[in-house]
Motif scaffolding. Structure first.
Motif, short mmCIF file in Angstrom:
data_model
loop_
_atom_site.label_atom_id
_atom_site.label_comp_id
_atom_site.label_asym_id
_atom_site.label_seq_id
_atom_site.Cartn_x
_atom_site.Cartn_y
_atom_site.Cartn_z
N GLU A 32 -20.13 92.17 53.10
CA GLU A 32 -21.52 92.02 53.55
C GLU A 32 -22.48 92.90 52.77
N TYR A 47 -33.22 79.08 50.30
CA TYR A 47 -31.91 79.27 50.91
C TYR A 47 -32.01 80.24 52.08
N SER A 48 -31.46 79.87 53.22
CA SER A 48 -31.40 80.82 54.31
C SER A 48 -30.15 81.68 54.12
N ILE A 49 -30.03 82.73 54.87
CA ILE A 49 -28.89 83.64 54.71
C ILE A 49 -27.59 82.90 55.00
N PHE A 50 -27.68 81.87 55.82
CA PHE A 50 -26.46 81.14 56.18
C PHE A 50 -25.87 80.41 54.99
N THR A 51 -26.74 79.98 54.11
CA THR A 51 -26.25 79.31 52.90
C THR A 51 -25.40 80.28 52.09
N ARG A 97 -23.88 82.95 53.16
CA ARG A 97 -22.68 83.29 53.92
C ARG A 97 -21.63 82.19 53.80
N TYR A 98 -22.10 80.95 53.82
CA TYR A 98 -21.16 79.82 53.69
C TYR A 98 -20.30 80.00 52.44
N TYR A 149 -18.31 83.80 52.35
CA TYR A 149 -17.31 84.02 53.40
C TYR A 149 -16.08 83.15 53.17
N LEU A 183 -19.93 77.27 59.57
CA LEU A 183 -20.66 77.80 58.43
C LEU A 183 -21.36 76.70 57.64
N MET A 196 -25.75 76.00 57.16
CA MET A 196 -26.58 75.94 55.94
C MET A 196 -27.86 75.15 56.17
N GLU A 234 -35.42 78.66 58.81
CA GLU A 234 -36.05 79.88 59.31
C GLU A 234 -37.44 79.49 59.77
#
Lengths: 170, 729
Positions: A24, A42-46, A48-49, A52, B57, B61, B65
């Protein structure tokens, strides 16, 4: 002598440290680099995908403790082929032209090859001569042209690298 | 339910916020969720993610936000809704109480709409372009303003007509955005009368123009006409500026209506309207000087970037109002074309449509294919290409007129009588008809899309050949029949089988050369591409030659001559010009292959190895679809290596294929004196051959000795045969 920001940073080759994604704590470094250079939201989830699920495929380049480049990738089954995908590649401007991007991508591709990928793919703007030359030297071909792929109307090439069939071990 | 917006009072610092909001109702109430969100922020540590059945996950994506302007399409920019915008005066009617300013602003709206329309055609959503116009979104309220109302109506009707054409063409190319119209008010009651409404307004302004011209020549006015606006010095200029804009819209609408008529019946009328459109566009461009000089104030910024002729920003547009309707695209601000560029776009579109309308609807498939290929060279946009496709394929027939079996029959040089033969009901022949229909549709798509489709298409053509061949052998394999009908059937099969082969190689040829146009090949790959092109061209020439021989036989049988004169015999033994044309291609392909092979073999740095794969993998990738369809047979990476591995400068010096190409091009020119396109291409081929011949000589003499020699490849003369350039670095 005054060094303008556009001029290349003075570095010796061994001074660039290449590190595999370690957790992280690397995520904000990657996000900052990509947000700076690319226009996609891009959001942070992108992020992380990618990091991770495939941490071994993402690499960072450091110079004297500062993160100057990164590559983010994934791999998986796609229509009966096991395929790697290069999602993001960034090197900040003062550090370009020194093979850092090539080294980052090469490490990732090597990892994909060792993990059993049959091919690697990515998209690049047809006007991005630097990227096209980089990937061309690594063995990618321009498999397709995608008309008006980007919202600004620019076309893209789908680049593909096909690995040779694995050598038979006798 | 409250019908006025409720103003929220509460906020963090006690100041009343003035945000308009969705009103609470009997069954809903607003509650402050800030404390809940605060608590939620502390509920997860860095790196943690909520897992759910449908939320992993990958799904994460797609998370947006909220309040991020790049992602949140619901984000309010100025107005929450169209009604709010109107209530706040964003689209006033009349635009101004000063009639001169009102006319001026109306013209600005017309110009900006043209720019929006061009931006839409070029690939942006309708919602963010034409329908960013608030007047268009609430067209009924423009009724008191005749000029604006009539213009908006015809715009709406035009957009609907264009959407219909592109939808019907159904190519599903990358730009699917074009036909997205959900939520937009495209269907208007009474839009079928839009032309008569427009005509009425045009008539009024024409009279006003006549009247102000009569006044200036001091003639007495018969009627008591109210002028358009209050400044008599500007009356003539404004009338003219308006008239050309209204007339352009009228004629453009007519173009679309005429071209829609079945079987190309309206093409000639369409051409007249196209000519009128172009005339009016010229007048529109000329009106810019007048419109810019109307007022003393000049607009800021570069006039060339503006979306109006006057240079002023138009009133009544807000692209963000529809942002929720223009999903799935994120709320990216798009750049509307400049007004000048918009006019240029329409000029080009009209020229492309004119080419389509001038087409003779030739029943010969070969001519049609050449026409489509030639048309595509000017890179027509989606709207033009859709019109072409709908002209060519209607109701499952060519031009809505010729059944595809009859078309194939003619293309395969079968006698006219066989076009009605029952064999066409055979499944394989029905499928072949579909393939020809699909081929025409594919050839009307953009080059990138077209190449992908053609590549996949090869398999279908291969399969149909195998099917037909099987059917043929099953019917006529061993028995030699004497029945007339069976002889006819046999002949149909034979001709069509040969024709299918020729078509298949033509598609393969097109697939390969499109790669050059799309810049898909890097220099290091040219050798294998020209080699494969050579292999395909050899087969194409062979089949074309056979087809022509067979066609000559058919013609002879129809002919009145019983005996062949010596002249006829001589003509028969000559190679037909079309085949010689292909032989010219073959020589160039061979020459380039061998030169590139020699360069690669003699100069190691010319093509360095890549760390991850070899030339073999690139070969497999580039030619996968051709190899899978066995086009041609017995061609492989191995045979490529065998052909090229021994090429050296010394072997290159032994034979100059480019000189052959030059000679053939010269010889065959006279046969194409009535064909300007092929003549032009032959000249280009000659130039390539000449340059490459010289380059080859230089390389052979100096290549191995002079390391400073730099060889590069340019497509300056011909689109797919490279000109070799040798320089000293």
């Amino acid at each position: 002598m005054e060094v303008k920001p556009e001029e290349k940073a003075e570095i010796e080759e061994p001074e660039i440290e290449y590190v595999s994604y370690g957790g992280e704590h690397h995520l904000p470094l990657i996000m900052n680099l990509v947000d700076q250079e690319l226009s996609e939201p891009y959001s942070i989830f992108t992020y992380r995908y990618f990091v991770y699920l495939w941490p071994q495929l993402s690499f960072l380049a450091f110079h004297k403790g500062k993160c100057v480049g990164t590559v983010v990738c994934k791999m998986g089954e796609h229509r009966n082929t096991f395929r790697g995908y290069i999602a993001m590649l960034v090197v900040i401007k003062p550090y370009r032209g020194r093979g850092i991007a090539t080294e980052l991508v090469t490490r990732s591709i090597r990892m994909m090859m060792e993990s059993g990928c049959e091919e690697v793919t990515l998209e690049a703007e047809v006007t991005n001569k630097g990227a096209l030359a980089l990937y061309g030297r690594l063995g990618f071909i321009r498999a397709k042209r995608l008309f008006h792929y980007y919202l600004n109307g620019v076309d893209a090439f789908r680049l593909k690298l096909l690995f040779p069939p694995p050598r038979q071990v006798l | 339910m409250a019908d006025k917006p409720v103003y929220e009072e509460a906020s963090i610092d006690g100041q009343p916020s003035k945000l308009a909001s969705i009103p609470a109702s009997d069954t809903t109430v607003w509650a402050d969720a800030s404390p809940l969100l605060q608590a939620a922020c502390a509920g997860l540590r860095d790196g943690e993610l909520i897992h759910g059945d449908n939320f992993n996950l990958f799904a994460a994506m797609s998370a947006l936000e909220i309040m991020d302007p790049k992602m949140d399409s619901g984000i309010v920019c100025t107005y929450y809704s169209i009604d709010e915008a109107i209530e706040n005066g964003a689209a006033p009617i009349p635009i101004s109480l000063d009639s001169t300013i009102d006319v001026c602003r109306t013209i600005d709206i017309m110009d900006h709409l043209l720019a929006c329309e061009a931006a839409w055609h070029k690939g942006h959503s309708l919602a963010q372009t034409v329908f960013s116009c608030i007047y268009l979104l609430r067209l009924d309220r423009t009724a008191p303003h005749a000029l604006l109302h009539s213009y908006c109506r015809i715009i709406r009707a035009t957009c609907k007509a264009v959407v219909s054409v592109v939808s019907d063409a159904r190519t599903h190319e990358e730009e699917d955005l074009f036909t997205l119209t959900y939520g937009l008010p495209l269907n208007g009651d009474g839009d079928d009368k839009c032309l008569s409404i427009l005509n009425a307004v045009e008539e009024t302004i024409s009279r006003q123009l006549r009247a102000c011209k009569a006044t200036s020549s001091k003639r007495r006015l018969p009627e008591d006409l109210e002028p358009l606006q209050s400044n008599p010095n500007l009356e003539e200029g404004f009338c003219k500026a308006l008239l050309c804009r209204l007339r352009f819209r009228k004629h453009f609408f007519h173009v679309l209506s005429c071209m829609k008529r079945p079987q190309g019946r309206g093409l000639e009328s369409a051409r007249k309207h196209i000519a009128s459109c172009l005339t009016e566009l010229e007048s529109i461009l000329k009106s810019a000087d007048f419109l810019r000089s109307c007022f003393d104030e000049s607009c800021e910024g570069d006039i060339d970037d503006k979306t109006t002729a006057s240079g002023f920003e138009p009133i009544g547009f807000d692209a963000m109002l529809n942002s929720r309707l223009s999903a799935p695209t994120p709320p990216r601000a798009i750049k509307i074309l400049s007004w000048k560029k918009a006019v240029e776009y329409f000029v080009k579109l009209l020229h492309d449509l004119d080419v389509i309308c001038s087409y003779s609807l030739d029943p010969h498939l070969e001519s049609l294919l050449r026409f489509v290929v030639q048309f595509q060279k000017s890179q027509p946009d989606l709207v033009a290409r859709s019109h072409l496709q709908l002209l060519l394929v209607q109701d499952g027939k060519l031009y809505g007129r010729d059944p595809f079996f009859a078309v194939i029959n003619k293309a395969a040089a079968l006698p006219e009588a066989t076009k009605n033969h029952d064999i066409q009901k055979n499944e394989s022949f029905l499928q072949l008809g579909m393939l020809v229909m699909n081929l025409l549709k594919i050839l009307c798509t953009n080059a990138a899309w077209q190449r992908r489709k053609l590549g996949k298409f090869l398999q279908d053509w291969r399969v149909i050949y195998v099917q037909l061949e099987l059917a043929f052998r099953n019917e006529y394999g061993e028995v030699s029949s004497s029945s007339n009908d069976e002889n006819t059937c046999m002949k149909i099969f034979q001709h069509i089988l040969l024709w299918v082969e020729e078509q298949t190689f033509w598609i393969a040829f097109r697939f390969l050369i499109l790669g050059f146009e799309l810049e898909l090949y890097s220099t290091g790959e040219y050798c294998m591409v020209y080699w494969y092109l050579y292999a395909v061209l050899i087969k194409l020439a062979e089949k074309t030659h056979l087809m022509m021989a067979v066609s000559h036989d058919t013609a002879k049988r129809k002919g009145k001559k019983k005996k062949d004169s010596p002249k006829d015999l001589a003509r028969e033994s000559r190679i037909p010009p079309a085949v010689l044309f292909l032989q010219c291609y073959i020589c160039l392909a061979e020459g380039l292959t061998m030169m590139l092979a020699a360069l690669r073999n003699e100069i190691p740095v010319f093509h360095g190895p890549s760390p991850f794969n070899t030339e073999h993998e690139k070969f497999v990738q580039h030619f996968e679809l051709l190899q899978r369809a066995c086009i041609p047979d017995h061609v492989s990476y191995l045979s490529y290596k065998e052909s090229t591995t021994h090429a050296r400068f010394s072997t290159l010096a032994m034979y100059n294929y480019f000189k052959d190409a030059q000679r053939i091009a010269k010889e065959v020119k006279s046969s194409f004196s009535n064909d300007p396109e092929r003549l032009a291409e032959l000249r280009k081929l000659e130039q390539v051959a000449e340059h490459n011949s010289v380059a080859q000589n230089v390389i052979c003499r100096l290549g191995a000795l002079d390391p400073s020699l730099k060889v590069s490849f340019e497509f300056s003369h011909h689109p797919f045969f490279a000109t070799v350039v040798v320089k000293r670095s």
